[in-house]
Design an enzyme around this catalytic site. Sequence first.
Site, PDB file in Angstrom:
ATOM      1  N   SER A  15      10.736 -15.524  10.999  1.00 42.24           N
ATOM      2  CA  SER A  15      10.206 -15.410   9.637  1.00 42.24           C
ATOM      3  C   SER A  15       9.157 -16.487   9.385  1.00 42.24           C
ATOM      4  O   SER A  15       9.030 -17.444  10.154  1.00 42.24           O
ATOM      5  CB  SER A  15      11.333 -15.531   8.603  1.00 42.24           C
ATOM      6  OG  SER A  15      11.954 -16.802   8.684  1.00 42.24           O
ATOM      7  N   ASP A  36      15.972 -18.354  16.702  1.00 44.78           N
ATOM      8  CA  ASP A  36      16.310 -18.220  15.288  1.00 44.78           C
ATOM      9  C   ASP A  36      17.800 -17.924  15.170  1.00 44.78           C
ATOM     10  O   ASP A  36      18.436 -17.509  16.157  1.00 44.78           O
ATOM     11  CB  ASP A  36      15.495 -17.087  14.649  1.00 44.78           C
ATOM     12  CG  ASP A  36      15.257 -17.305  13.152  1.00 44.78           C
ATOM     13  OD1 ASP A  36      14.115 -17.591  12.774  1.00 44.78           O
ATOM     14  OD2 ASP A  36      16.236 -17.200  12.381  1.00 44.78           O
ATOM     15  N   ASP A  60      21.005 -22.295  17.479  1.00 40.09           N
ATOM     16  CA  ASP A  60      21.218 -23.298  16.444  1.00 40.09           C
ATOM     17  C   ASP A  60      20.503 -24.554  16.911  1.00 40.09           C
ATOM     18  O   ASP A  60      20.942 -25.220  17.847  1.00 40.09           O
ATOM     19  CB  ASP A  60      22.714 -23.554  16.275  1.00 40.09           C
ATOM     20  CG  ASP A  60      23.020 -24.675  15.287  1.00 40.09           C
ATOM     21  OD1 ASP A  60      22.074 -25.252  14.714  1.00 40.09           O
ATOM     22  OD2 ASP A  60      24.214 -24.977  15.085  1.00 40.09           O
ATOM     23  N   VAL A  61      19.383 -24.894  16.258  1.00 39.01           N
ATOM     24  CA  VAL A  61      18.566 -26.013  16.744  1.00 39.01           C
ATOM     25  C   VAL A  61      19.277 -27.355  16.618  1.00 39.01           C
ATOM     26  O   VAL A  61      18.854 -28.339  17.251  1.00 39.01           O
ATOM     27  CB  VAL A  61      17.207 -26.073  16.019  1.00 39.01           C
ATOM     28  CG1 VAL A  61      16.395 -24.815  16.277  1.00 39.01           C
ATOM     29  CG2 VAL A  61      17.376 -26.323  14.517  1.00 39.01           C
ATOM     30  N   CYS A  87       9.079 -24.560  14.262  1.00 37.28           N
ATOM     31  CA  CYS A  87       8.861 -24.143  12.870  1.00 37.28           C
ATOM     32  C   CYS A  87      10.166 -24.021  12.087  1.00 37.28           C
ATOM     33  O   CYS A  87      10.129 -23.830  10.868  1.00 37.28           O
ATOM     34  CB  CYS A  87       8.136 -22.800  12.820  1.00 37.28           C
ATOM     35  SG  CYS A  87       6.454 -22.832  13.462  1.00 37.28           S
ATOM     36  N   SER A 151       4.757 -31.735   7.130  1.00 28.79           N
ATOM     37  CA  SER A 151       4.405 -31.199   5.811  1.00 28.79           C
ATOM     38  C   SER A 151       3.602 -32.255   5.068  1.00 28.79           C
ATOM     39  O   SER A 151       3.746 -33.467   5.343  1.00 28.79           O
ATOM     40  CB  SER A 151       5.665 -30.867   5.010  1.00 28.79           C
ATOM     41  OG  SER A 151       5.361 -30.638   3.640  1.00 28.79           O
ATOM     42  N   TYR A 164      13.717 -33.625   2.042  1.00 24.03           N
ATOM     43  CA  TYR A 164      12.674 -32.878   2.745  1.00 24.03           C
ATOM     44  C   TYR A 164      11.555 -33.813   3.202  1.00 24.03           C
ATOM     45  O   TYR A 164      11.118 -33.774   4.357  1.00 24.03           O
ATOM     46  CB  TYR A 164      12.124 -31.792   1.822  1.00 24.03           C
ATOM     47  CG  TYR A 164      11.071 -30.921   2.460  1.00 24.03           C
ATOM     48  CD1 TYR A 164      11.397 -30.025   3.473  1.00 24.03           C
ATOM     49  CD2 TYR A 164       9.742 -30.983   2.037  1.00 24.03           C
ATOM     50  CE1 TYR A 164      10.430 -29.216   4.052  1.00 24.03           C
ATOM     51  CE2 TYR A 164       8.772 -30.170   2.608  1.00 24.03           C
ATOM     52  CZ  TYR A 164       9.119 -29.291   3.615  1.00 24.03           C
ATOM     53  OH  TYR A 164       8.159 -28.499   4.196  1.00 24.03           O
ATOM     54  N   LYS A 168      10.363 -34.709   7.087  1.00 21.76           N
ATOM     55  CA  LYS A 168       9.016 -34.435   7.569  1.00 21.76           C
ATOM     56  C   LYS A 168       8.265 -35.725   7.905  1.00 21.76           C
ATOM     57  O   LYS A 168       7.421 -35.744   8.808  1.00 21.76           O
ATOM     58  CB  LYS A 168       8.241 -33.620   6.529  1.00 21.76           C
ATOM     59  CG  LYS A 168       8.827 -32.220   6.303  1.00 21.76           C
ATOM     60  CD  LYS A 168       8.916 -31.421   7.596  1.00 21.76           C
ATOM     61  CE  LYS A 168       9.361 -29.985   7.373  1.00 21.76           C
ATOM     62  NZ  LYS A 168       9.374 -29.184   8.614  1.00 21.76           N
ATOM     63  N   THR A 199       3.482 -18.002   2.747  1.00 22.94           N
ATOM     64  CA  THR A 199       4.596 -17.361   3.436  1.00 22.94           C
ATOM     65  C   THR A 199       5.227 -16.331   2.493  1.00 22.94           C
ATOM     66  O   THR A 199       4.995 -16.361   1.274  1.00 22.94           O
ATOM     67  CB  THR A 199       5.650 -18.397   3.840  1.00 22.94           C
ATOM     68  OG1 THR A 199       6.122 -19.061   2.650  1.00 22.94           O
ATOM     69  CG2 THR A 199       5.061 -19.433   4.790  1.00 22.94           C
TER      70      THR A 199
END
Length: 259
Positions: A15, A36, A60-61, A87, A151, A164, A168, A199
């Site tokens: 996605s 994913d 699962d990262v 990503c 980001s 967040y 980042k 997105t």
Amino acid sequence: MDIKNKVAIVTGGASGLGRATAEVLAQQGAKVAIFDLNDERGQQAVAEIGADKAAFFAVDVTSDQSVEQAVDAVVNHFGGVHLCVNCAGICPAARTLSRDGEPMPLSGFSTAININLVGSFNVARVAAAAMANNEPSGEAGERGVIINTASVAAYEGQIGQTAYAASKGGIVGLTLPMARDLAPLGIRVMAIAPGIMGTPMIKAMPEKVQDALVANIQFPKRLGLPAEDFAGLVVHIAENAYLNGETIRLDGGIRMGPK
């Protein structure tokens, strides 16, 4: 690096920016491994991109075992790993103290760091180990390229973005030392810091909300395009061997004030 016939891992590839990147890389002739957790979307992405060009791996990262097994599976399926684009991520919103004075649950902060920062490093480290087995290619003798997603929040986090922005900011901070770590092996490391990208999640917002976001962008006055802008930059980074150890802002000149 010539992308054609190379193997790329794209996390969060079912996605958003990951999906756009997977599609563009496949169009450029790469074989794409989509990492994913969403099986339905992952299988749909493979069906639309083409099973001859893409494969889905439920990953699962945040799990070392999950990532290690998946990268081994990619090598067995496609024959190697040459490009890794991270990503996968989440964008939680919570103030340090709520309006009632309650502290943010520590689990919320930890989850963001674990998925966005630790998860990116987890995949990058295992992908780098696979890349190290590649024969050097091109005039620079490259073995691989790793591109992480930061980001603009890493520099100008907004109210409610402590977790967040910290995650980042960590991506920005690890870019140069990881590039230095892997330079002797001919593996480059870069990061992209997107601004407000169009997105599906953003495009689903009310038009007046989108307009308010665009108002902060200098030029061009539009949302970022996942395929043309973000994935296009991924392709350029992969192809430009002199880009290394840096974070590129992709934001139309936006500079976010406190809100």
